[in-house]
Write a protein that holds these residues in place. Structure first.
Motif, short mmCIF file in Angstrom:
data_model
loop_
_atom_site.label_atom_id
_atom_site.label_comp_id
_atom_site.label_asym_id
_atom_site.label_seq_id
_atom_site.Cartn_x
_atom_site.Cartn_y
_atom_site.Cartn_z
N GLU A 270 74.25 0.00 -32.86
CA GLU A 270 75.27 -0.44 -31.91
C GLU A 270 74.97 0.03 -30.48
O GLU A 270 75.55 -0.47 -29.52
CB GLU A 270 76.65 0.06 -32.34
CG GLU A 270 76.90 1.54 -32.15
CD GLU A 270 76.26 2.45 -33.21
OE1 GLU A 270 76.47 3.67 -33.11
OE2 GLU A 270 75.54 1.97 -34.11
N ARG A 271 74.05 0.95 -30.33
CA ARG A 271 73.69 1.48 -29.01
C ARG A 271 72.68 0.56 -28.34
O ARG A 271 71.65 0.24 -28.90
CB ARG A 271 73.07 2.88 -29.13
CG ARG A 271 73.86 3.85 -29.97
CD ARG A 271 75.14 4.26 -29.31
NE ARG A 271 75.76 5.33 -30.10
CZ ARG A 271 76.79 6.02 -29.72
NH1 ARG A 271 77.36 5.78 -28.56
NH2 ARG A 271 77.30 6.95 -30.49
N ARG A 272 72.99 0.14 -27.12
CA ARG A 272 72.09 -0.76 -26.39
C ARG A 272 71.25 0.01 -25.36
O ARG A 272 70.10 -0.32 -25.13
CB ARG A 272 72.88 -1.85 -25.66
CG ARG A 272 73.81 -2.68 -26.52
CD ARG A 272 73.16 -3.31 -27.71
NE ARG A 272 72.23 -4.35 -27.33
CZ ARG A 272 71.43 -4.96 -28.17
NH1 ARG A 272 71.42 -4.65 -29.44
NH2 ARG A 272 70.61 -5.89 -27.76
N THR A 273 71.87 1.01 -24.72
CA THR A 273 71.19 1.78 -23.69
C THR A 273 71.37 3.27 -23.98
O THR A 273 72.49 3.77 -24.00
CB THR A 273 71.74 1.45 -22.28
OG1 THR A 273 71.58 0.05 -22.04
CG2 THR A 273 71.01 2.23 -21.20
N VAL A 274 70.27 3.94 -24.22
CA VAL A 274 70.28 5.35 -24.59
C VAL A 274 69.49 6.13 -23.54
O VAL A 274 68.45 5.67 -23.06
CB VAL A 274 69.65 5.55 -25.99
CG1 VAL A 274 69.49 7.03 -26.32
CG2 VAL A 274 70.49 4.84 -27.05
N TRP B 276 66.20 0.56 -32.63
CA TRP B 276 65.93 1.98 -32.46
C TRP B 276 65.23 2.55 -33.70
O TRP B 276 64.28 3.33 -33.58
CB TRP B 276 67.22 2.76 -32.20
CG TRP B 276 67.90 2.45 -30.91
CD1 TRP B 276 69.21 2.10 -30.75
CD2 TRP B 276 67.35 2.48 -29.59
NE1 TRP B 276 69.49 1.89 -29.42
CE2 TRP B 276 68.36 2.12 -28.69
CE3 TRP B 276 66.09 2.76 -29.08
CZ2 TRP B 276 68.18 2.06 -27.31
CZ3 TRP B 276 65.89 2.69 -27.71
CH2 TRP B 276 66.92 2.34 -26.84
N ARG C 130 66.74 -3.54 -26.08
CA ARG C 130 67.27 -2.19 -25.96
C ARG C 130 66.62 -1.51 -24.75
O ARG C 130 65.50 -1.83 -24.38
CB ARG C 130 66.98 -1.39 -27.21
CG ARG C 130 67.51 -2.06 -28.47
CD ARG C 130 68.08 -1.06 -29.43
NE ARG C 130 68.61 -1.59 -30.67
CZ ARG C 130 69.47 -2.55 -30.84
NH1 ARG C 130 69.91 -3.23 -29.82
NH2 ARG C 130 69.93 -2.90 -32.02
N GLU D 80 79.14 9.48 -23.53
CA GLU D 80 79.06 10.29 -24.74
C GLU D 80 77.72 11.02 -24.78
O GLU D 80 76.66 10.41 -24.60
CB GLU D 80 79.18 9.39 -25.97
CG GLU D 80 79.09 10.14 -27.28
CD GLU D 80 79.12 9.23 -28.49
OE1 GLU D 80 78.74 9.71 -29.57
OE2 GLU D 80 79.51 8.04 -28.38
N ALA E 180 69.56 6.70 -33.05
CA ALA E 180 70.64 6.36 -32.12
C ALA E 180 71.69 5.42 -32.70
O ALA E 180 72.83 5.43 -32.29
CB ALA E 180 70.07 5.78 -30.82
N ASP F 117 75.12 4.02 -23.36
CA ASP F 117 76.07 4.20 -24.46
C ASP F 117 76.06 5.63 -24.96
O ASP F 117 77.02 6.09 -25.57
CB ASP F 117 75.68 3.32 -25.66
CG ASP F 117 75.59 1.86 -25.33
OD1 ASP F 117 76.54 1.34 -24.75
OD2 ASP F 117 74.55 1.26 -25.65
N LEU F 118 74.92 6.30 -24.80
CA LEU F 118 74.73 7.62 -25.39
C LEU F 118 73.69 8.39 -24.60
O LEU F 118 72.68 7.82 -24.19
CB LEU F 118 74.24 7.46 -26.84
CG LEU F 118 73.87 8.73 -27.61
CD1 LEU F 118 75.10 9.60 -27.85
CD2 LEU F 118 73.20 8.36 -28.93
#
Length: 155
Positions: A95-99, A136, A2, A70, A92, A48-49
């Motif tokens: 499913e989120r890989r890059t925040v 996360w 991540r 998003e 997070a 991703d977010l």
């Protein structure tokens, strides 16, 4: 694997006619925010977010640096308490890989240093890219490694 990108808002104007929360970016801040986004994309990162403070200067920084991503505006980021910032990242979702967490000093610097044990400057518009093997939900201090750090004053 991540990736967390910790981004400090770009340079903001200091005026007496607006509240701290409503301060806007300077012209240089607008340019630096765009440059930070170009640097992030140049590293091949696709967030991703974006977890973003509700302050005007952070909202604008995120909008310029990461258009179309998003964005979740969180009032807790404005206060910048380390444990609260860490808890927001923990939520997070798997499913989120890059925040991206876009916020204010000293909170964003505290978060980056806590995760990496690093030591670096974090002026307006700077970001740190941190990788972790942790999910996360399990992220804890010391779980990250600093991949790179970008400072608009040096570029």
């Amino acid at each position: 694997m991540r990736t967390l990108i910790v981004l400090r808002h770009a340079k903001a104007a200091h005026t007496t006619d607006v509240t701290d929360h409503d301060r806007k970016l300077t012209d240089r801040g607008e340019q630096d925010a765009e440059r930070a986004g170009a640097e992030i994309r140049g590293l091949g990162l696709e967030p991703d977010l974006v977890l973003c403070s509700t302050a005007r200067r952070t909202r604008r920084t995120a909008q310029l640096a990461l258009p179309g991503v998003e964005t979740d505006h969180q009032g807790l980021i404005y206060q910048g308490v380390l444990e609260e910032l860490l808890e927001l990242v923990r939520q997070a979702g798997p499913e989120r890989r890059t925040v991206v967490l876009c916020g204010h000093n000293p909170g964003v610097l505290d978060l980056a240093l806590s995760l990496t044990g690093g030591d670096f400057a974090f002026p307006p518009g700077a970001f740190a890219v941190i990788r972790t093997e942790s999910e996360w939900a399990d992220l804890s201090p010391g779980d990250g490694s600093l991949v790179t750090h970008w400072n608009p004053k040096e570029h």
